[in-house]
Design a protein around this motif. Structure first.
Motif, mmCIF file in Angstrom:
data_model
loop_
_atom_site.group_PDB
_atom_site.id
_atom_site.type_symbol
_atom_site.label_atom_id
_atom_site.label_comp_id
_atom_site.label_asym_id
_atom_site.label_seq_id
_atom_site.Cartn_x
_atom_site.Cartn_y
_atom_site.Cartn_z
ATOM 1 N N ASP A 263 -24.549 -0.433 57.447
ATOM 2 C CA ASP A 263 -25.137 -1.762 57.402
ATOM 3 C C ASP A 263 -25.472 -2.113 55.963
ATOM 4 O OD1 ASP A 263 -25.382 -2.451 60.273
ATOM 5 O OD2 ASP A 263 -26.684 -0.689 60.304
ATOM 6 N N GLY B 70 -28.295 -3.440 53.404
ATOM 7 C CA GLY B 70 -29.734 -3.577 53.261
ATOM 8 C C GLY B 70 -30.090 -4.863 52.539
ATOM 9 N N GLU C 226 -27.830 -2.719 49.225
ATOM 10 C CA GLU C 226 -27.443 -1.320 49.371
ATOM 11 C C GLU C 226 -26.732 -1.109 50.708
ATOM 12 O OE1 GLU C 226 -31.635 -1.437 51.136
ATOM 13 O OE2 GLU C 226 -30.444 -2.586 49.701
ATOM 14 N N LEU D 251 -26.537 1.028 53.977
ATOM 15 C CA LEU D 251 -27.358 1.924 54.779
ATOM 16 C C LEU D 251 -26.409 2.653 55.715
ATOM 17 C CD1 LEU D 251 -30.157 -0.649 55.606
ATOM 18 C CD2 LEU D 251 -30.170 1.099 53.807
ATOM 19 N N VAL E 159 -25.659 5.851 58.365
ATOM 20 C CA VAL E 159 -26.205 6.864 59.267
ATOM 21 C C VAL E 159 -25.056 7.802 59.617
ATOM 22 C CG1 VAL E 159 -27.297 7.328 61.498
ATOM 23 C CG2 VAL E 159 -27.915 5.263 60.203
ATOM 24 N N ARG F 258 -29.835 9.551 57.314
ATOM 25 C CA ARG F 258 -29.661 8.114 57.054
ATOM 26 C C ARG F 258 -29.891 7.954 55.564
ATOM 27 N NH1 ARG F 258 -31.045 2.782 59.537
ATOM 28 N NH2 ARG F 258 -31.696 1.496 57.783
ATOM 29 N N ALA G 180 -29.466 5.442 51.913
ATOM 30 C CA ALA G 180 -29.300 4.122 51.300
ATOM 31 C C ALA G 180 -28.547 4.335 49.992
ATOM 32 C CB ALA G 180 -30.655 3.479 51.046
ATOM 33 N N SER H 295 -23.690 10.140 48.905
ATOM 34 C CA SER H 295 -24.967 10.336 49.603
ATOM 35 C C SER H 295 -25.647 11.632 49.202
ATOM 36 C CB SER H 295 -24.738 10.357 51.117
ATOM 37 O OG SER H 295 -24.172 9.162 51.575
#
Length: 113
Positions: free
Chosen positions: A21, A23, A27, A29, A31, A37, A39, A108
């Motif tokens: 998604d 943000g 950013e 997001l 998962v 999770r 960002a 990440s």
């Protein structure tokens, strides 16, 4: 060294994220199926663009100057690419980078998964 010596036939086996998604600050997001999770800041992802305009294909040398990335860079559109990546259209007009699940996991700070 011949061309076949330089082409890897290994396929990436990173599992896709459960969701991606945008943000409020632009950013991503993400998962991951194993729980984390994360960002991912837009400027960090734009700087890691793997396309041929940003990374020299033959040597892997970075061509993109991070100083040219606008401070307010944001993803404008996300498109799935098969079951292995997303393509991001950025607010600076750039859109040729394909971000594999492995690249997103490395961004990440996670091990391959």
């Amino acid at each position: 060294m011949g061309l076949l010596d330089r082409i890897s036939s290994k396929q990436e086996t990173t599992a896709p994220p459960e969701s991606i998604d945008l943000g409020a600050q632009g950013e991503l997001l993400v998962v991951w199926p194993d729980g984390p999770r994360v960002a991912l800041p837009a400027a960090q992802l734009r700087d890691q663009c793997p396309c041929a305009s940003c990374i020299e294909e033959g040597t892997g040398r970075k061509l993109l100057d991070p100083a040219t990335i606008p401070a307010d860079i944001r993803p404008v559109e996300l498109h799935g690419v098969g079951n292995y990546a997303i393509q991001i259209r950025w607010s600076d007009g750039h859109s040729t980078g394909i971000y594999t699940w492995g690249l997103l996991r490395r961004a990440s700070g996670l091990p391959p998964g």
